[in-house]
Design a protein around this motif. Structure first.
Motif, PDB file in Angstrom:
ATOM      1  N   ALA A  75       0.834  -1.203   0.000  1.00  0.00           N
ATOM      2  CA  ALA A  75       0.000   0.000   0.000  1.00  0.00           C
ATOM      3  C   ALA A  75       0.867   1.251   0.000  1.00  0.00           C
ATOM      4  CB  ALA A  75      -0.927  -0.006   1.210  1.00  0.00           C
ATOM      5  N   TRP A  76       1.919   1.267   0.822  1.00  0.00           N
ATOM      6  CA  TRP A  76       2.833   2.415   0.834  1.00  0.00           C
ATOM      7  C   TRP A  76       3.522   2.580  -0.517  1.00  0.00           C
ATOM      8  CZ3 TRP A  76       3.685   6.499   3.761  1.00  0.00           C
ATOM      9  CH2 TRP A  76       3.149   6.515   5.053  1.00  0.00           C
ATOM     10  N   GLY A  77       3.923   1.479  -1.117  1.00  0.00           N
ATOM     11  CA  GLY A  77       4.578   1.547  -2.425  1.00  0.00           C
ATOM     12  C   GLY A  77       3.664   2.118  -3.493  1.00  0.00           C
ATOM     13  N   ILE A  78       2.416   1.660  -3.506  1.00  0.00           N
ATOM     14  CA  ILE A  78       1.462   2.178  -4.486  1.00  0.00           C
ATOM     15  C   ILE A  78       1.183   3.654  -4.212  1.00  0.00           C
ATOM     16  CG2 ILE A  78      -0.943   2.021  -5.277  1.00  0.00           C
ATOM     17  CD1 ILE A  78      -0.725  -1.023  -4.887  1.00  0.00           C
ATOM     18  N   GLY A  79       1.042   4.015  -2.937  1.00  0.00           N
ATOM     19  CA  GLY A  79       0.796   5.411  -2.581  1.00  0.00           C
ATOM     20  C   GLY A  79       1.939   6.312  -3.000  1.00  0.00           C
ATOM     21  N   LEU A  80       3.179   5.873  -2.757  1.00  0.00           N
ATOM     22  CA  LEU A  80       4.330   6.667  -3.162  1.00  0.00           C
ATOM     23  C   LEU A  80       4.446   6.759  -4.678  1.00  0.00           C
ATOM     24  CD1 LEU A  80       7.010   5.523  -0.567  1.00  0.00           C
ATOM     25  CD2 LEU A  80       5.947   7.779  -0.764  1.00  0.00           C
ATOM     26  N   LEU A  81       4.143   5.671  -5.358  1.00  0.00           N
ATOM     27  CA  LEU A  81       4.196   5.674  -6.818  1.00  0.00           C
ATOM     28  C   LEU A  81       3.182   6.655  -7.395  1.00  0.00           C
ATOM     29  CD1 LEU A  81       5.360   4.273  -9.378  1.00  0.00           C
ATOM     30  CD2 LEU A  81       3.435   2.708  -9.221  1.00  0.00           C
ATOM     31  N   VAL A  82       1.942   6.574  -6.950  1.00  0.00           N
ATOM     32  CA  VAL A  82       0.897   7.465  -7.456  1.00  0.00           C
ATOM     33  C   VAL A  82       1.171   8.904  -7.028  1.00  0.00           C
ATOM     34  CG1 VAL A  82      -1.570   8.005  -7.296  1.00  0.00           C
ATOM     35  CG2 VAL A  82      -0.829   5.649  -7.607  1.00  0.00           C
ATOM     36  N   GLY A  83       1.592   9.093  -5.769  1.00  0.00           N
ATOM     37  CA  GLY A  83       1.901  10.442  -5.293  1.00  0.00           C
ATOM     38  C   GLY A  83       3.054  11.068  -6.057  1.00  0.00           C
ATOM     39  N   ALA A  86       1.813  12.118  -9.436  1.00  0.00           N
ATOM     40  CA  ALA A  86       0.943  13.292  -9.327  1.00  0.00           C
ATOM     41  C   ALA A  86       1.760  14.556  -9.065  1.00  0.00           C
ATOM     42  CB  ALA A  86      -0.080  13.083  -8.209  1.00  0.00           C
ATOM     43  N   ILE A  87       2.762  14.477  -8.199  1.00  0.00           N
ATOM     44  CA  ILE A  87       3.592  15.649  -7.916  1.00  0.00           C
ATOM     45  C   ILE A  87       4.411  16.033  -9.141  1.00  0.00           C
ATOM     46  CG2 ILE A  87       5.568  16.452  -6.540  1.00  0.00           C
ATOM     47  CD1 ILE A  87       4.364  14.884  -4.204  1.00  0.00           C
ATOM     48  N   PHE A  88       4.919  15.053  -9.859  1.00  0.00           N
ATOM     49  CA  PHE A  88       5.662  15.340 -11.078  1.00  0.00           C
ATOM     50  C   PHE A  88       4.770  16.046 -12.102  1.00  0.00           C
ATOM     51  CE2 PHE A  88       7.160  14.234 -15.336  1.00  0.00           C
ATOM     52  CZ  PHE A  88       8.465  14.683 -15.256  1.00  0.00           C
ATOM     53  N   ALA A  89       3.540  15.562 -12.270  1.00  0.00           N
ATOM     54  CA  ALA A  89       2.608  16.197 -13.217  1.00  0.00           C
ATOM     55  C   ALA A  89       2.245  17.598 -12.752  1.00  0.00           C
ATOM     56  CB  ALA A  89       1.353  15.341 -13.366  1.00  0.00           C
ATOM     57  N   LEU A  90       2.070  17.782 -11.455  1.00  0.00           N
ATOM     58  CA  LEU A  90       1.768  19.107 -10.921  1.00  0.00           C
ATOM     59  C   LEU A  90       2.924  20.071 -11.163  1.00  0.00           C
ATOM     60  CD1 LEU A  90      -0.199  20.860  -9.239  1.00  0.00           C
ATOM     61  CD2 LEU A  90       1.093  20.133  -7.230  1.00  0.00           C
ATOM     62  N   GLY A  91       4.142  19.581 -10.998  1.00  0.00           N
ATOM     63  CA  GLY A  91       5.313  20.417 -11.261  1.00  0.00           C
ATOM     64  C   GLY A  91       5.409  20.830 -12.718  1.00  0.00           C
TER      65      GLY A  91
END
Length: 169
Positions: A75-83, A86-91
């Motif tokens: 769950a942490w791995g998936i959360g970090l991957l998606v996060g 998302a942060i890269f796209a936001l940047g």
């Protein structure tokens, strides 16, 4: 008939149908030409063999998801991957700064002026001397900046002076 061929034919027909609809709506050949170009991509993808490779990759991903145990670490791995995505796209969507940030107490660095072209020599005449520049140096223009007022920086004082000049303030 292999599934990759069915996917290729279906995707190509959908692209051509959308292109035909856009062409009929706009009465222009541009959407049709672009649609034909886009429709050629899945066909080339199939002929090279990438469609089979993509299907095998999707099937392998589904198999991996079925045999992977969902734990807290997963769950942490998936959360970090998606996060992270998302942060890269936001940047990528953030606006770029038009000018560099000015550090407190330091003057902003001005970009170097491009080199001026050499002046053409003036035709020989009674006033012309060797070594005299062809064009006179430009006269110093008044900047029109108002004197800095107490408690305002130069930019705010200039804006205030413009507003006063136009009778807004």
């Amino acid at each position: 008939m292999p599934i990759s061929l069915i996917i290729t034919v279906g995707l190509t027909l959908v692209i051509l149908a959308v292109a035909a609809g856009l062409t009929a709506r706009s009465h222009s050949a541009r959407p049709l030409v672009r649609g034909i170009g886009l429709a050629a991509i899945p066909v080339g993808y199939y002929l090279v063999g990438f469609t089979d490779l993509t299907i095998n990759g999707v099937v392998s991903l589904i198999d991996w998801l079925q045999r992977t145990v969902f734990t807290n670490v997963t769950a942490w791995g998936i959360g970090l991957l998606v996060g992270g995505i998302a942060i890269f796209a936001l940047g990528a969507l953030l606006p770029r700064r038009s000018r560099p940030a000015v550090e407190e107490g330091k003057a902003p660095a001005k970009p170097a002026a491009p080199p001026r072209p050499a002046a053409r020599p003036v035709e020989a005449g009674p006033a012309a001397r060797p070594g005299t520049p062809a064009t006179p140096p430009p006269a110093a223009k008044p900047t029109g900046k108002p004197a800095q007022q107490k408690g305002l920086d130069a930019e705010d004082a200039e804006i205030e002076a413009l507003l006063r000049k136009r009778g807004i303030m």
